[in-house]
Enzyme design. Structure first.
Site, PDB file in Angstrom:
ATOM      1  N   GLU A  42       0.662  -1.271  -0.032  1.00  0.00           N
ATOM      2  CA  GLU A  42      -0.021   0.137  -0.034  1.00  0.00           C
ATOM      3  C   GLU A  42       0.805   1.241   0.143  1.00  0.00           C
ATOM      4  O   GLU A  42       1.681   1.490   0.952  1.00  0.00           O
ATOM      5  CB  GLU A  42      -1.059   0.031   1.228  1.00  0.00           C
ATOM      6  N   GLU A  73      -4.385  -6.831   2.700  1.00  0.00           N
ATOM      7  CA  GLU A  73      -3.281  -7.728   2.904  1.00  0.00           C
ATOM      8  C   GLU A  73      -3.285  -9.008   2.750  1.00  0.00           C
ATOM      9  O   GLU A  73      -2.106  -9.733   2.482  1.00  0.00           O
ATOM     10  CB  GLU A  73      -3.272  -7.410   4.631  1.00  0.00           C
ATOM     11  N   GLN A  95       2.019  -2.242   5.659  1.00  0.00           N
ATOM     12  CA  GLN A  95       2.047  -0.933   5.948  1.00  0.00           C
ATOM     13  C   GLN A  95       2.352  -0.637   7.557  1.00  0.00           C
ATOM     14  O   GLN A  95       3.199   0.171   8.274  1.00  0.00           O
ATOM     15  CB  GLN A  95       0.901   0.178   5.861  1.00  0.00           C
ATOM     16  N   PHE A  96       1.467  -1.533   8.501  1.00  0.00           N
ATOM     17  CA  PHE A  96       1.863  -1.559   9.750  1.00  0.00           C
ATOM     18  C   PHE A  96       1.415  -2.915  10.381  1.00  0.00           C
ATOM     19  O   PHE A  96       0.505  -3.617   9.668  1.00  0.00           O
ATOM     20  CB  PHE A  96       0.631  -0.595  10.627  1.00  0.00           C
ATOM     21  N   ALA A  97       2.261  -3.675  11.087  1.00  0.00           N
ATOM     22  CA  ALA A  97       2.263  -4.828  11.487  1.00  0.00           C
ATOM     23  C   ALA A  97       0.731  -5.214  12.254  1.00  0.00           C
ATOM     24  O   ALA A  97       0.397  -6.291  12.238  1.00  0.00           O
ATOM     25  CB  ALA A  97       3.353  -5.128  12.605  1.00  0.00           C
ATOM     26  N   HIS A 142      -1.706   0.743  15.824  1.00  0.00           N
ATOM     27  CA  HIS A 142      -0.588   1.268  15.167  1.00  0.00           C
ATOM     28  C   HIS A 142       0.663   0.813  16.191  1.00  0.00           C
ATOM     29  O   HIS A 142       1.530   1.634  15.709  1.00  0.00           O
ATOM     30  CB  HIS A 142      -0.504   2.660  14.583  1.00  0.00           C
TER      31      HIS A 142
END
Length: 350
Positions: A42, A73, A95-97, A142
């Site tokens: 993304e 995802e 983009q974030f875990a 986040h």
């Protein structure tokens, strides 16, 4: 392959980088060396990623090798599995875990099992990059640290760098690996080491020895821990952001501790941990993730099994709490200097 600690690496010219720049450099080098390396996710293309880790790569290598995806995802990881089976070396970015969970089925049921279930006819050389951890007021969606979920899956490797130097060398090694690697990037230390004192001015990597990154290609072998500093009073086992927090706390307390940065959780450099605990007789495990079933529980068990007769005190753990990562109470959750200092005092009281 030039590996860490070789004479040629130490003689190579270096350049000041933060962790984002080091990751970008690693991707650039591997894409130039191997046309099968592709990266996508993304906003990673034209925009260069939310943290700019892929900045400039689409312009250099084109939209077929660096491209944006929908916010999906599951699709990102699924596409990576298919690419890997056809001979590419995909480096997808989540983009974030916190948003990696929709891709768990593809990672666990497909990527991690592909070599085994095909009797090595197919491999899955996938490196999934993802920023993780807290310390940036990202709140519960986040700030998560889900590394333990992946260490539980046979066939996956889990890597967590703690400096620009390690980020570049480990990412290159991960991309070259023929098995899937989860590459978690501690976003709190993207721009500089963090000592855990949130009310002090932020630091940058400028002037830090691990911010001086060798130019060109080098690789740090997966499964090789780094001894941050040698000591004899106790062993501290940690990774990611907490390496710097532990180092700062122990320096302020004047404790002669041996600090081990694991670098990779799977494969785990247990020999280095075991040797250190046998020397010091005391062990403290630190991680930011929640406590229950965190990777620290595995580390404590291994130390207890392997070093029982050398231990002078029970193994201590300092971790996050078993709650969602709070926004307004972030620094109460974060395993910072106060809790680490208390654990050190308990270990050394006898």
């Amino acid at each position: 392959m030039i590996e860490e600690d070789s004479v040629s690496l130490h003689d190579a010219p270096t350049r000041q980088m933060n962790m984002i720049e080091a990751i970008n450099d690693a991707l650039d080098i591997m894409m130039a060396r191997d046309p099968d390396v592709v990266t996508f996710g993304e906003d990673v293309g034209y925009f260069g990623g939310v943290f700019r880790a892929t900045a400039g790569l689409q312009k250099k290598y084109g939209r077929n090798r660096v491209f944006d995806t929908p916010i999906n995802e599951c699709g990102i990881i699924g596409a990576a599995v298919g690419m890997a089976a056809y001979g590419l070396r995909p480096v997808p970015e989540i983009q974030f875990a916190d948003y990696i969970y929709p891709g768990m089925d593809q990672l666990v049921s497909e990527a991690a099992r592909l070599r085994y279930r095909s009797a090595a006819e197919f491999i899955a050389p996938i490196t999934v990059r993802s920023p993780f951890g807290g310390g940036i007021f990202g709140g519960q969606t986040h700030s998560q640290s889900p590394e333990a979920l992946f260490t539980h899956v046979s066939g996956l490797k889990t890597v967590i760098p703690a400096s620009p130097y390690d980020a570049k060398g480990l990412l290159i090694a991960a991309i070259e690996d023929n098995d899937p690697v989860i590459f978690f990037e501690p976003k709190r230390i993207y721009n500089g080491p963090f000592d855990g004192y949130y009310d002090r001015p932020s630091k940058t990597w400028k002037g830090h020895p691990l911010g001086m990154v060798p130019e060109g290609y080098y690789s740090i072998p997966l499964g090789k821990a780094r001894i941050v500093q040698e000591g004899s009073a106790l062993t501290v086992v940690t990774y990611g952001t907490m390496v710097h927090v532990a180092e700062a706390v122990l320096a302020e307390k004047g404790v002669d501790a041996e600090i081990i940065d694991l670098r990779t959780l799977v494969p785990l450099d247990l020999a280095t941990v075991e040797k250190s605990v046998e020397k010091t007789g005391r062990c403290l495990v630190i991680h930011e993730a929640t406590r229950t079933s965190g990777f620290g529980g595995e580390l404590v068990t291994l130390v207890q099994e392997r070093c029982f007769y050398h231990l002078e005190a029970p193994v201590e753990r300092v971790t996050g709490f078993d709650t969602p990562y709070p926004h307004s109470l972030e620094w109460a959750y974060f395993p910072g200097p106060v809790r680490i200092g208390e654990a050190v005092d308990r270990l050394l009281k006898d």
